[in-house]
Design an enzyme around this catalytic site. Structure first.
Site, short mmCIF file in Angstrom:
data_model
loop_
_atom_site.label_atom_id
_atom_site.label_comp_id
_atom_site.label_asym_id
_atom_site.label_seq_id
_atom_site.Cartn_x
_atom_site.Cartn_y
_atom_site.Cartn_z
N ASN A 1 5.26 0.47 9.88
CA ASN A 1 4.09 0.03 10.64
C ASN A 1 4.48 -1.20 11.44
OD1 ASN A 1 2.31 1.96 9.68
ND2 ASN A 1 1.48 0.65 8.08
N ARG B 1 3.15 7.01 7.65
CA ARG B 1 4.54 6.69 7.26
C ARG B 1 5.06 7.65 6.20
NH1 ARG B 1 4.48 0.79 5.36
NH2 ARG B 1 2.48 1.55 4.64
#
Length: 96
Positions: free
Chosen positions: A41, A23
């Site tokens: 996520n 991320r």
């Protein structure tokens, strides 16, 4: 009057993509490419993202997502939707 083309895609990235800095890497890479959107996520172990910007920059981001950060092992990048417009800027969202 010329219009600047904007491409927006929603993608799901599969493989070993959680717990490997994916991320943060996505946020940094998208900002360098001047893209808008978000990344998060998912509880199923994948990463989901929206990228919006100049079509060539979005395509570059999609190619880079196939590799990801060094510890990731990406098995698939799936474009799940095209169109729409995210808010300006790029951010990391909570897990969904």
């Amino acid at each position: 009057m010329a219009t600047t083309a904007v491409k927006t895609v929603t993608v799901r990235i599969e493989g070993r993509v959680q717990g490997v800095y994916y991320r943060a890497w996505t946020e940094q890479t998208a900002r360098r490419l001047d893209l808008d959107g978000w990344v998060r996520n998912r509880r199923d172990g994948t990463v989901e993202a929206v990228f919006s910007g100049h079509p060539s920059q979005v395509d570059t981001m999609l190619r880079r997502c196939a590799d990801g950060p060094p510890d990731a092992h990406v098995t698939n990048v799936i474009v799940t939707d095209e169109g729409g417009a995210p808010p300006a800027g790029f951010q990391v969202l909570p897990t969904h």
